[in-house]
Scaffold this active site. Structure first.
Site, PDB file in Angstrom:
ATOM      1  N   GLU A  48      -5.312  -1.681 -12.482  1.00 20.53           N
ATOM      2  CA  GLU A  48      -4.935  -1.706 -11.076  1.00 20.53           C
ATOM      3  C   GLU A  48      -3.859  -2.768 -10.802  1.00 20.53           C
ATOM      4  O   GLU A  48      -2.926  -2.541 -10.055  1.00 20.53           O
ATOM      5  CB  GLU A  48      -6.197  -2.014 -10.242  1.00 20.53           C
ATOM      6  CG  GLU A  48      -5.992  -2.097  -8.750  1.00 20.53           C
ATOM      7  CD  GLU A  48      -6.116  -0.739  -8.078  1.00 20.53           C
ATOM      8  OE1 GLU A  48      -6.255   0.264  -8.806  1.00 20.53           O
ATOM      9  OE2 GLU A  48      -6.052  -0.694  -6.841  1.00 20.53           O
ATOM     10  N   ASP A  49      -3.996  -3.920 -11.418  1.00 20.53           N
ATOM     11  CA  ASP A  49      -3.194  -5.074 -11.008  1.00 20.53           C
ATOM     12  C   ASP A  49      -2.220  -5.604 -12.046  1.00 20.53           C
ATOM     13  O   ASP A  49      -1.580  -6.631 -11.816  1.00 20.53           O
ATOM     14  CB  ASP A  49      -4.126  -6.235 -10.593  1.00 20.53           C
ATOM     15  CG  ASP A  49      -4.916  -5.897  -9.336  1.00 20.53           C
ATOM     16  OD1 ASP A  49      -4.406  -5.094  -8.543  1.00 20.53           O
ATOM     17  OD2 ASP A  49      -6.029  -6.418  -9.161  1.00 20.53           O
TER      18      ASP A  49
END
Ligand code: MN
Length: 489
Positions: A76-77
């Site tokens: 996600e990051d």
């Protein structure tokens, strides 16, 4: 600061033979992926990943879940993808990480957001319950670092946790996480009430409570010893939010919540549990309506224990929970403990789903959309509470049977005092109408209104509303007297 070594030690505590090579590799991988990233509170991002993994180790989740906890924010990051995770750590861990990534993407607001989040949680659970464990651990650390966020975000996250995460943690029997999450949320959502209760419970009553519990322990301990029963007696920590909820539900003051004195008795076998119950009842008179045998009839989530409330020393009501060590582990870690015991017993992974998860899956297949699905899912996990929405999509949790007046006072005292009508789901409603889960409520305010109607006391459910109405009618009547008799102060 959290370190990978602390996590590894925790894992070895539960299972001395565990091979933690992959766990350390995951740490190195995640450190590199999150390198240079900082959390809102200024800490290196990897701290969040490590705290998440540590909580998972604490609740005795299996090793792959802990590893997925370290990796949970990578796709996600960071620049690394889910494929990278799979290449390095295999299919099972990658699918856990994927589950978490999917869960975090909820795009709606208000009722739709609520339904959608719940549906996603249930689906993730049905697929692999461990995803939810990671999500809880992730959320717990986010709650612990909430101070760094804006007030609005704090409220949104705290509410969402109370509405969705905590009830599900309860349903899964992971009480430890449920309580921790609830108390953190309580602190942000009702800071004044939190502080007041914290003071009463932790400061004012602490010595009294400790002495009392010691007295009970001594008396009972002697008798158990005489019967040759090995035992552990713990004074039970009551978490503040549950005291608060009880006060709301029963409209009582702190002193009137009787099971504030609570003890837990842990004995080796089921037979010892029943023997201990008999011994307790022979020392103190039981309150007959409060004896519960959750060993013969476990709760739907598998919870087992004997419960009884007795008139203890000085006639004070005292609550006991009696259980074996295994039941105790299950009660703290719920579904996570099932894995732990299964793992210990055999090498096969525990893939069996609890019955209610299978049922949810069935409902999911039959439901037409998420709203329909949520309606069909039995809401016993939200017993005694309803969630209602403001027109802006904010959610309030209220006790069952609450009315628009309770809602109004929950928003703001002045809105309560000046409420003259309500719209429920855009339809005119009376102020005493019972609200239902999912209702959207709008309060019609009459600025010229002098104050609340004392008759409201007949139907309001929340303590807050009751107190505010009494307060306001006192000061308003004083104002009237002042008007009638000029010169009075
Ligand atoms: Mn996270």
């Amino acid at each position: 600061m959290m370190t990978i070594d602390r996590i590894i030690n925790k894992v070895k505590e539960n299972d001395p033979k565990a091979d933690t090579t992959l766990l350390r590799l995951a740490y190195e991988f995640a450190s590199k992926a999150h390198e240079g990233q900082k959390r809102m509170n200024g800490e290196p991002y990897i701290q969040h990943s490590l705290h998440t993994a540590y909580t998972l180790a604490q609740i005795k989740a299996d090793l792959n879940t802990i590893i997925a906890g370290v990796l949970h924010d990578v796709p996600e990051d960071t620049d690394y993808t889910l494929e990278d995770v799979e290449k390095n750590f295999g299919k099972e861990i990658a699918s856990l990480v994927e589950g978490i990534t999917k869960l975090s993407k909820v795009k709606y607001r208000g009722i739709d957001r609520y339904n959608e989040s719940l549906r996603k949680m249930f689906l993730a659970m049905a697929k692999d319950l461990r995803v939810i464990l990671i999500k809880f651990a992730d959320r717990l650390h986010n709650l612990r670092t909430l101070d760094a966020l804006s007030h609005n975000k704090q409220l949104r996250i705290a509410r969402e946790t109370l509405e969705i995460y905590a009830p599900i943690a309860g349903l899964l029997g992971i009480w430890r996480l449920k309580w921790q999450m609830e108390d953190l949320c309580f602190k942000y959502l009702h800071p004044d009430e939190y502080k007041e209760l914290e003071y009463e419970y932790e400061v004012e009553k602490k010595i009294e409570r400790t002495q009392y519990i010691q007295k009970v322990k001594n008396t009972l301990g002697k008798r158990l010893k005489a019967e040759n029963i090995e035992y552990k007696i713990q004074g039970r920590f009551k978490h503040l939010y549950s005291i608060y909820q009880k006060m709301q539900r029963k409209d009582r003051k702190f002193d009137e919540i009787h099971d504030v004195f609570a003890l837990r008795v842990i004995v080796p076998t089921i037979a010892d549990c029943y023997k201990s119950l008999g011994i307790i009842h022979s020392i103190w008179k039981p309150k007959s309506s409060r004896i519960k045998d959750y060993i013969a009839t476990p709760k739907p989530n598998g919870y087992r224990s004997l419960h009884t409330t007795v008139f203890g020393p000085e006639g004070k009501l005292t609550e006991f929970q009696i259980r074996t060590p295994e039941m105790h582990e299950e009660a703290l870690y719920g579904i996570a403990a099932h894995w732990y015991y299964k793992q210990k017993g055999s090498s096969e992974p525990a893939t069996q789903q609890p019955k209610w998860v299978q049922e949810i899956l069935k409902i999911q297949k039959e439901a037409e959309n998420s709203q329909d699905f949520i309606k069909k899912v039995k809401f016993d996990l939200f017993q005694d509470r309803i969630f209602v929405f403001t027109p802006r999509g904010d959610v309030l949790d209220l006790p069952e049977g609450s009315t628009p007046v309770d809602f109004a006072y929950a928003i703001h005292t002045e809105i309560g005092n000046k409420a003259s009508g309500a719209l429920v789901n855009n339809k005119m409603a009376s102020l005493d109408q019972k609200l239902l889960n999912g209702d959207m409520v709008e309060i019609i305010v009459d600025k010229n209104r002098k104050g609340p109607n004392r008759d409201w006391l007949k139907f309001v459910k929340t303590r807050r509303a009751r107190e505010k109405i009494k307060q306001a009618s006192k000061s308003y009547s004083l104002e009237n007297i002042k008007k009638l008799i000029p010169g009075i102060k």
